[in-house]
Design a protein around this motif. Sequence first.
Motif: not given
Length: 497
Positions: A258-260, A265-270, A285-291
């Motif tokens: 949660s802190r990360a 400002h990420a919706e999800r960590c992986e 790393d699947d939120a946008s075209l930028f990995l």
Amino acid sequence: MRDTFRVHMGWLHSWVGFLAGLVLTCVFATGTLSVFDKEITQWMQPEVSLDKPPAPTAVALQRAAETMVAEQEKDLFAFITLPSHRDPVIRVLHYDGHEFIGPVLDPVDGHRFPARQTAGGQFFFDFHYALRNGPVLGCTIVTLLGVCLLLTVGSGIAIQIKAMWPDLILFRPFGARPRAWLDAHLVTGVLFLPFLIMITYTGTVIRARDILPPHPFLPAQQAAVPVPAPATPPAKGNTPAPTSRTGPMPPPLGPLISRAQEIMHAERCELIIFSKDQIRIFRNDDASLFLTRDLVTFSRTDGHFISSLIQKGAAVRTVELLHGLHYARFSSPLLSWLYFLSGMACTVLMGSGLVLFLMKRRKTSGQMILFQTAEGLTIGVLVGLPLAIAGLLWANRLLPAPMPDRMHAEIQVFFALWMLSTLHGLVCAFKNTASSCWRTQLTGLAFVALGLPVVDVLTHSYGWRHDATRYYTLDALIILMGLVALIIARKLHRHAS
């Protein structure tokens, strides 16, 4: 002068294209399958129930941490992947030299699924990435072949630019064999040329950064951008856990995640990676075209915040875009399917080029050993590789689930079938019976591919209750491959008679 230029470009296109195409066809085929590597892994582990990705519970995260420590005690560099839309489970993975493999946990209660041991879709990614020859030799070969492909594409454009449009609008898929193969080659080459150039260029640039010496104009590793530490550590109140030779037991992971997310400002960590005294949590790393590889580092002892690394700068964002465009880790099914179809078209482009190379030289060079060798290898690539892929899926269903070293047995089936197909093609080519070899192997491929869904049902491996769509899709693609092989075999049989 212009005719001389086109002759030289034609020679470059034919010979460089054929020699590199024997391997690049395999690289593109396995890379295309890698677009759905996670889904293939799920198909190959039917014991793992699939559902929408729930947020992992504290109990599940604790059991994942315990599993990770147990893996590290075996001298395995293990890490945790969190549930995502494409893979809604917790995995504790380690790299075995080729693939990332390891236990699969339920994100709700943390129980370990009795999943069969398999390389899954990671097998195809590893072959595409490094030809299963390691990150140095294999990646170097693939990168150099990428440069050859760019040369082949450029020379192809140079020799076909004037005739490209008329040939495109006069596409004749059911014409005489040389004309039909040439049309397939030109149409896929024209329609998917932007994708071919993009995917080849990005893959070559990504790997070239690893095999070339550092250059002052290439962006270096991103610098850490410090973020103020929280006033109270997220693990406040927790006493340090007992230590082992691999480091202390991690503190509760939920508050750290949660802190990360808050810091990045990420919706999800992986991804969660553990060192002996630190915990690194990565953004998805699947939120946008930028990995991206944004991460936050915490202490493994008590969970207090240490630092963060946030990508900044135009150069870094450019590199992220190149990685994102090539690896295609999108959560969007539409984009994934567009990549898959484009990859298949590029595979057809290279495969048809191999066939055209043989057709053009059969009358003048058909009795030469070099030509016969080329035809035998082409049979191994165009028929043997799909046959080996289908055989790998058969082995996944037929080998006993508790079998020791089961994953390597699957892979051995793959390479054994591919080797037998290639040897059969070479023997038939040397005996001047290559045409019958094409028909025989295509018929065998059709039988193996069309029989796979039946094997699913007979082995009770079918995931009807979990996520039938994923199972239907892969079986449908295999059936389509079998039908195409059957149609081509029948056409070759009619032509021979």
